[in-house]
Design an enzyme around this catalytic site. Structure first.
Site, short mmCIF file in Angstrom:
data_model
loop_
_atom_site.label_atom_id
_atom_site.label_comp_id
_atom_site.label_asym_id
_atom_site.label_seq_id
_atom_site.Cartn_x
_atom_site.Cartn_y
_atom_site.Cartn_z
CB CYS A 47 -9.53 -2.19 -6.63
SG CYS A 47 -7.78 -1.92 -6.90
CB CYS B 188 -7.48 -2.78 -3.72
SG CYS B 188 -7.49 -1.18 -4.52
#
Length: 137
Positions: A64, A67
Site C-alpha cells: 500500500c 501506508c
C-alpha cells in the site's frame, strides 16, 4: 582514532539508555514504548491495548503506497507522544482486520483505556494524529 571514539560514545550512550530503562521498570506505570510494535493476532493487540493508556493501531499492508507514506509519521508519533503505537499487517492478520471493520488501508484505530475510541481512514498528517492522541491522553 575517530572510529574508536565513536564506538566508545555509542557504548556509553547504550549504557545510559539501559540504565534509564532499568530505573523506569520500578515504577507502577508501564514503560513508554518509543517505537511501533508489530502485532500478530488478537490476543497480542488486546494485551497492548489494556497495558497502555492510549494506543494507536496502524492497520497497513506492505504493498500500500499511502501506508508507506504514513510509516514515518507513525514512527514520529511513537517516538514523540505518550501513545503506544502498534502495527497490524492486514495480509497476515485478515481475521483481526475484519473483526475491527478494516475495509481499506491505511486505517488507524485509537484505543483509550482498552477500548477503540477513534477511527481514521487514509493518509493522515502528524498534526491530526497528535491532536487525536492528545484528546484522549
Amino acid at each position: 582514532m575517530t572510529d574508536e571514539l565513536e564506538e566508545i560514545r555509542r557504548q556509553k550512550l547504550n549504557e545510559l539508555r539501559d540504565r534509564g530503562k532499568a530505573g523506569s521498570a520500578d515504577e507502577s506505570e508501564p514503560e513508554r514504548v518509543s517505537e511501533p510494535i508489530s502485532v500478530d493476532g488478537k490476543s497480542e493487540l488486546t494485551d497492548i491495548a489494556t497495558e497502555h493508556d492510549v494506543v494507536l493501531v496502524d492497520f497497513y499492508a506492505d504493498w500500500c503506497g499511502p501506508c508507506q507514506m504514513l510509516e514515518p509519521v507513525v514512527e514520529t508519533v511513537a517516538a514523540e507522544t505518550a501513545a503506544t503505537v502498534a502495527k497490524v499487517d492486514v495480509d497476515a492478520n485478515q481475521q483481526l482486520a475484519a473483526e475491527y471493520g478494516v475495509q481499506g488501508v491505511p486505517t488507524l484505530l485509537l484505543f483509550a483505556d482498552g477500548a477503540p475510541v477513534e477511527r481514521l481512514v487514509g493518509m493522515q498528517d502528524e498534526a491530526q494524529l497528535r491532536s487525536v492522541i492528545e484528546s484522549h491522553a
